[in-house]
Write an enzyme that holds these catalytic residues in place. Sequence first.
Site, PDB file in Angstrom:
ATOM      1  CB  SER A 116      -0.924   0.020   1.221  1.00 12.93           C
ATOM      2  OG  SER A 116      -0.164  -0.006   2.419  1.00 12.93           O
ATOM      3  CG  HIS A 137      -2.845  -0.931  -3.047  1.00 14.94           C
ATOM      4  ND1 HIS A 137      -3.276   0.337  -2.710  1.00 14.94           N
ATOM      5  CD2 HIS A 137      -2.939  -1.671  -1.898  1.00 14.94           C
ATOM      6  CE1 HIS A 137      -3.599   0.361  -1.431  1.00 14.94           C
ATOM      7  NE2 HIS A 137      -3.414  -0.842  -0.928  1.00 14.94           N
ATOM      8  CD  GLU A 149      -4.095   3.325  -5.082  1.00 16.82           C
ATOM      9  OE1 GLU A 149      -4.404   4.499  -4.874  1.00 16.82           O
ATOM     10  OE2 GLU A 149      -3.284   2.693  -4.362  1.00 16.82           O
ATOM     11  CG  ASN A 187      -3.105   4.181   1.735  1.00 13.36           C
ATOM     12  OD1 ASN A 187      -4.082   4.335   2.459  1.00 13.36           O
ATOM     13  ND2 ASN A 187      -2.703   2.986   1.349  1.00 13.36           N
TER      14      ASN A 187
END
Length: 385
Positions: A116, A137, A149, A187
């Site tokens: 991540s 991801h 992702e 994130n």
Amino acid sequence: MNVGIIGGGTMGSGIAQVAATAGCKVKLYDTNQAALDKARTALEKILLRLIEKGRIDSEEKNRIQSNISYVDSLKALGDSNLTIEAIIENLDIKQKVFSELESYVADDCIIASNTSSLSIASIAASLQKPERCVGIHFFNPAPLMKLVEVIPAVQTSEVVLEKSIQTIKDWKKVVAIAKDTPGFIVNRVARPFYGEALRIYEEGIADFATIDWSLKTIGGFKMGPFELMDFIGNDVNYTVTETVFTAFYFDSRYKPAFTQKRFAEAGYLGRKSGKGYYDYAEGAIKPVPTEDKALAQKIFNRVIIMLINEAADALFLNIASAEDIDTAMTKGVNYPKGLLAWADDIGIDLCVEALDRLYDEYHEDRYRCSPLLRKMNREHKIFFN
């Protein structure tokens, strides 16, 4: 397609379910037999619930289960066309696993990481053929969350990238392509949702319940930041923030909050520990928010402006396209609206003015306005026509 999944935890088993549902032959690998047994049992329960809800029938359940085998030898993944690693967020361990895996698989096998926040380039560097490595991801829970992702490293070949994107689309997921930078899209861009909420609390402007109520009532978020941190786990959320902060050479925009650090140190991790920002013990009294609409609007404005600024800066630095940034935030963390579309609705001029007011008040770099927002305001442009 033969797919190897490394790691029998929640994420690994979830990805295995996604691939198996799409018709792939999946081998789920873990060194811990107990983890494999737990994954097998968990899948059985999940599929039975899907039958109860009428989503699948028993024939489909059996088909999905028959597509997954559970192995405790990395060598067993040797016939894979694609492998996805979903283990501990530790670069040294990932590199060691990838290096060993490469000795077993064919030259055209794609080796992907579900990390991540770690550098895909660093993970790829452990391989003899780094061009076969890519970031893929997923978001938890993988079977339910639509977004994936896809992150090419500087070494990733165009063929590997295109095959990875097509495979994830074939698995009925929505792809957002991100540059290999800390936190990728979600994130990174989501940090102010937690960080600014914590800052508002630390300044004594409002308590946890009131901040959460404000973001849900005014913004339409399904969960407030403190509810969400308790759901994710304070330790996990703090670690991601600290990782992004360090990886961005201590940029103050990503600075962790002492409140969250102390809660994590105290073992107040959220739902999983029974206590976090809220008490989850049986019979615990839920705090009542201060339902002041003017205060709620003030809190929402400050958080959304910081989120918009982060999204704009990600676009400014070519982390992803405007479309992929907004898709990532709506499909990856269920935001009610894409942040760049939200900026258009609020008005770029008002976003710039709000950020400048914050900077004038605090003189902290965390409140600096993205050059892209300032340029767009000057040229009277919007993100989407």
